[in-house]
Design an enzyme around this catalytic site. Structure first.
Site, PDB file in Angstrom:
ATOM      1  N   PRO A  47       0.828  -1.204   0.000  1.00 18.59           N
ATOM      2  CA  PRO A  47       0.000   0.000   0.000  1.00 18.59           C
ATOM      3  C   PRO A  47       0.859   1.249   0.000  1.00 18.59           C
ATOM      4  O   PRO A  47       1.980   1.244   0.487  1.00 18.59           O
ATOM      5  CB  PRO A  47      -0.759  -0.117   1.319  1.00 18.59           C
ATOM      6  CG  PRO A  47       0.164  -0.883   2.210  1.00 18.59           C
ATOM      7  CD  PRO A  47       0.928  -1.815   1.324  1.00 18.59           C
ATOM      8  N   GLU A  48       0.331   2.300  -0.562  1.00 12.33           N
ATOM      9  CA  GLU A  48       1.003   3.592  -0.513  1.00 12.33           C
ATOM     10  C   GLU A  48       0.292   4.476   0.514  1.00 12.33           C
ATOM     11  O   GLU A  48      -0.625   4.041   1.190  1.00 12.33           O
ATOM     12  CB  GLU A  48       1.008   4.241  -1.907  1.00 12.33           C
ATOM     13  CG  GLU A  48       1.930   3.511  -2.881  1.00 12.33           C
ATOM     14  CD  GLU A  48       2.394   4.391  -4.034  1.00 12.33           C
ATOM     15  OE1 GLU A  48       2.334   5.626  -3.895  1.00 12.33           O
ATOM     16  OE2 GLU A  48       2.816   3.851  -5.065  1.00 12.33           O
TER      17      GLU A  48
END
Ligand SMILES: [Zn+2]
Length: 285
Positions: free
Chosen positions: A11-12
């Site tokens: 995930p960012e």
């Protein structure tokens, strides 16, 4: 759901922020009844004292720094990083609580729900920072992070000043995280498209006006992703599905060979620093 290519890139920051927003209303002000650590093997071992530090303690708030979630308690902070495949979920239906599966490392059990950390690839982290060691931002993992993209400290001027003389590509400079946090592989490609900057341009050769465009593009790209994630919040809270990560309608990311949404030219794929980069040869100069 993630397209296959994004497994390495998620995930960012937006996914972490959406996770924070999804979880905080449940846990803030609530007392942890019990902590059940089934598997201590993450990127760093889960502290053996984790249950002792948290049980019967109240979580006051949940903040975020970069991609770290910071749960503040009286005596310190629980620090959680989702790594590549980590998820934190709130499971509300306790009588029908899904049994812990193989990769469900930790449960935090509250009166009316369970917060569950799952991480199949185990690059995530769950750590404890005692208040006696100083503020959480002094933790070694956090102390040298770049500025937050939504803070007033982030600007085109900052990008310009911090990249003078640097020959590394602008995309790699963004992703390094020492100037600004939260611009990972997906949002670096997307922000550079929005700003019309070719990802291979040496960072030290980008002008101040273009960096001002880029700073705006980074904020707009991340904000759009957080908004999109907010609308799919139920995927993070209450569900027990495999992936809670949301997918944007990308301009260039993972679109090699497909026509540019702006000009129709096929999107090009290159590799920079062993990571995939996508850009439009006409729109980005
Ligand atoms: Zn184009």
């Amino acid at each position: 759901m993630c397209p296959p290519a994004c497994l390495l890139d998620m995930p960012e920051l937006p996914e972490v922020e959406v996770t924070r927003r999804g979880i905080e209303p449940y846990v803030a002000g609530r007392r942890v009844q019990r902590v059940d650590v089934r598997n201590f093997a993450l990127r760093w071992p889960v502290p053996a004292t984790l249950a002792r530090e948290l049980e019967q303690r109240v979580i006051h708030k949940v903040e975020r720094r970069g991609k770290y979630l910071l749960f503040e308690l009286d005596d310190g902070w629980l620090i959680v990083h989702l790594g590549m495949t980590g998820t934190l979920r709130v499971l509300r239906n306790l009588p029908a609580l899904p049994p812990a599966a193989r990769h469900d490392h930790i449960d935090w059990i509250f009166d009316e729900f369970v917060m569950r950390f799952r991480d199949p690839r185990r690059f995530g982290a769950v750590l404890w920072h005692p208040r006696a060691s100083g503020g959480v931002l002094e933790h070694p993992l956090l102390a040298s992070l770049g500025v937050e993209p939504f803070s007033s400290a982030f600007s085109g001027t900052l990008l310009h000043r911090r990249t003078r003389g640097r020959t590394v590509s602008i995309k790699q400079a963004l992703m390094a995280g020492d100037i600004v946090v939260g611009v990972g592989n997906i949002y670096a490609s997307e922000s550079l498209f929005r700003a019309g900057i070719r990802p291979s341009t040496p960072a030290g050769r980008v002008s101040l006006p273009r960096y001002e465009l880029l700073a705006d593009a980074i904020r707009a790209t991340l904000a759009a992703a957080i908004d999109k994630g907010g609308s799919t919040l139920r995927d993070f809270v209450g569900s027990n599905g495999e992936s809670g990560y949301f997918q944007l309608d990308y301009f260039v990311y993972d679109r090699a060979g497909l026509p540019c949404h702006a000009c129709g030219v096929p999107i090009r794929h290159i590799v920079q620093g062993q990571r995939s980069t996508y850009y439009c040869t006409r729109c980005q100069r």
